[in-house]
Enzyme design. Structure first.
Site, short mmCIF file in Angstrom:
data_model
loop_
_atom_site.label_atom_id
_atom_site.label_comp_id
_atom_site.label_asym_id
_atom_site.label_seq_id
_atom_site.Cartn_x
_atom_site.Cartn_y
_atom_site.Cartn_z
CB SER A 1 -43.56 71.74 72.14
OG SER A 1 -44.62 71.09 72.80
CE LYS B 1 -43.75 77.71 76.92
NZ LYS B 1 -44.49 78.96 76.67
#
Length: 504
Positions: free
Chosen positions: A304, A50
């Site tokens: 992720s 992110k």
């Protein structure tokens, strides 16, 4: 798509992000008989990809917008990405988070200088409040996924994969929440290597992109499961859907047990702990490998993130064996007589018993909850069930029974023989002070609570199994009150685990 390639190539991410390694999973590659690689976004400064999209968006703001500050709504990795990016650029960042957010996530945002505003029990409530503050205080809203600059920043993950692996790639597996990572990665990979598949992976109970692709338009899910909270999104983004519907080669869904098994796979190969959303892509990869034995290149999954609360590890460990089909959970009825337990174990032979729950009850029969470790799930499970059935044992396979795995296994023996009119419900409670009182106030004092089981899983929500004594004539009014309460629930009164072990 050409515009996005330019945006990705020009993305400003490496002021704060690193080029994460692409590591081979040696043990899993041997097991699946193919080359499995893991893109290690868990090694970013905030332990998540992110940071890429957040920094690229904020770094492109005008000087005037920087002076006014930025705002976002997030309970997780995007919040940390915005806080760190703003800190590096000398910008004030306001982060709106639900009140239910675990302290570890709030502390991480404050560490990077973010101004935390706690509002609401859910992300939707926090998001609405953030948009209101955006207008009131003239701030710039940094969207977690539905923004071209954010998508381009995430797309640098795909750019790195192709640089790091020039050999043939069968498919790249990308976790999907709102779709920013999937949109960016697929835009880059399909432009340079159209023969390589890009497949999105979503939780089975939060598959907003899968639903949108099926309906050929964005849809809003009534509710989403929260185990993989990093991808628990009720509606895919508008821009991300526009890209994904043309670029993705398909989607795969994974359940909680499969994600837990993938977390274990990553630990066994890398000695690191992925968060559920981080292991989601690998769970999808394993499903694809099982369904496609003939492959024309490597299989690559994107890890992720690794922002896992330590308290959740117990739950993950309990579910991983079932998710890997290395354990079967059964409810078995045996005679209530001396020697029956010994005979039952003799029937299992050399099988390893992982769990055995039993409590004496009056009557001719006893119900036991038993876990059995499997060496070869493809053959052993069917053999065990057939063997027990042939010997006239009553057997119920509870390996996929959520209430049995979450609650009933810890409550075996808690019967109330004289209890009438019991209703059994499985709730998701916000993990915050006052949640139980809100439940009690919501259902009022008209019905007795007859059963209650709760375990903390280190998440921002709790899972509760509750029994209430509700006469048939009052059921309609009872469920109307539950609807007003607003807590997601499932009616488990007819669940076989409840009938075998807890009902009268």
């Amino acid at each position: 798509m050409t515009d996005y390639i330019k945006k990705i190539l020009e993305a400003r991410v490496y002021d704060v992000a690193v080029q994460s390694p692409l590591d081979k999973m040696v043990r899993l590659s041997q097991r699946l008989d193919c080359s499995v690689l893991l893109k290690r976004e868990d090694l970013q400064p905030i332990f998540s990809f992110k940071i890429r999209g957040a920094y690229n968006r904020i770094a492109r703001l005008s000087l005037d917008a920087r002076k006014r500050g930025v705002i976002c709504a997030s309970a997780g990795n995007h919040a940390q990405g915005v806080a760190l990016s703003a800190h590096r650029l000398g910008i004030v960042a306001t982060i709106v988070m639900p009140v239910t957010t675990p302290p570890i996530k709030i502390d991480a945002v404050r560490y990077w200088g973010g101004k935390v505003v706690l509002h609401g029990d859910t992300f939707d409530e926090a998001y609405a409040h953030a948009r209101a503050l955006e207008s009131q205080e003239d701030l710039t809203f940094v969207h977690p996924y539905d923004d071209p600059d954010v998508i381009a920043g995430q797309g640098t993950v795909g750019m790195e994969i192709l640089h790091q692996h020039p050999e043939p790639i069968e498919a790249v597996f990308v976790p999907i929440g709102g779709g920013g990572l999937a949109a960016g990665v697929s835009a880059y990979i399909k432009y340079l290597r159209p023969e390589t598949k890009v497949i999105g992976v979503e939780p089975v109970d939060a598959a907003s992109m899968t639903a949108a692709l099926h309906a050929q338009e964005r849809v809003i899910l009534n509710r989403v499961g929260l185990f993989a909270d990093g991808v628990a999104v009720r509606q895919a983004g508008a821009e991300t859907y526009r890209l994904c519907k043309d670029l993705l080669d398909g989607t795969i869904t994974a359940d909680t047990d499969e994600m837990c098994a993938a977390i274990k796979d990553i630990f066994e190969d890398m000695r690191v702990i992925a968060e559920p959303a981080g292991a989601l892509a690998l769970a999808g990869l394993k499903t694809y490998a099982a369904q496609n034995p003939t492959r024309a290149g490597a299989l690559i999954a994107i890890n992720s993130g690794a922002n896992m609360n330590f308290d959740r590890l117990r739950h993950v460990a309990e579910r991983a064996e079932v998710g890997e089909e290395r354990e079967i959970l059964l409810g078995v009825t045996i005679p209530e007589e001396i020697g029956s337990y010994r005979r039952f174990i003799q029937v299992l032979g050399n099988q390893t018993v992982t769990e055995f729950n039993y409590r004496y009850a009056t009557g001719q029969e006893a119900n036991v909850f038993v876990g059995i470790r499997l060496r070869d799930a493809r053959t052993e499970k069917a053999q065990i069930l057939a063997q027990l059935t042939a010997l006239r044992y009553k057997v119920v396979d509870m390996s996929a029974n959520e209430s049995a795995k979450l609650h009933v296994r810890y409550m075996v023996g808690g019967r109330a023989p004289d209890l009438q009119d019991e209703v059994l419900l499985r709730f998701e409670f916000p993990e915050r002070p006052g949640a139980l009182m809100k439940f009690l106030d919501g259902v009022g004092g008209d019905w007795s609570i007859t059963l209650f089981h709760y375990r903390n899983h280190g998440a921002d929500y709790g899972r509760v199994l509750a029994g209430l004594q509700v006469p048939l004539a009052e059921r309609e009014r009872f469920f109307e009150k539950l609807a007003l309460l607003g807590y997601p629930y499932e009616d488990e009164t007819d669940n076989p685990a409840y009938q075998m072990f807890l009902s009268r």
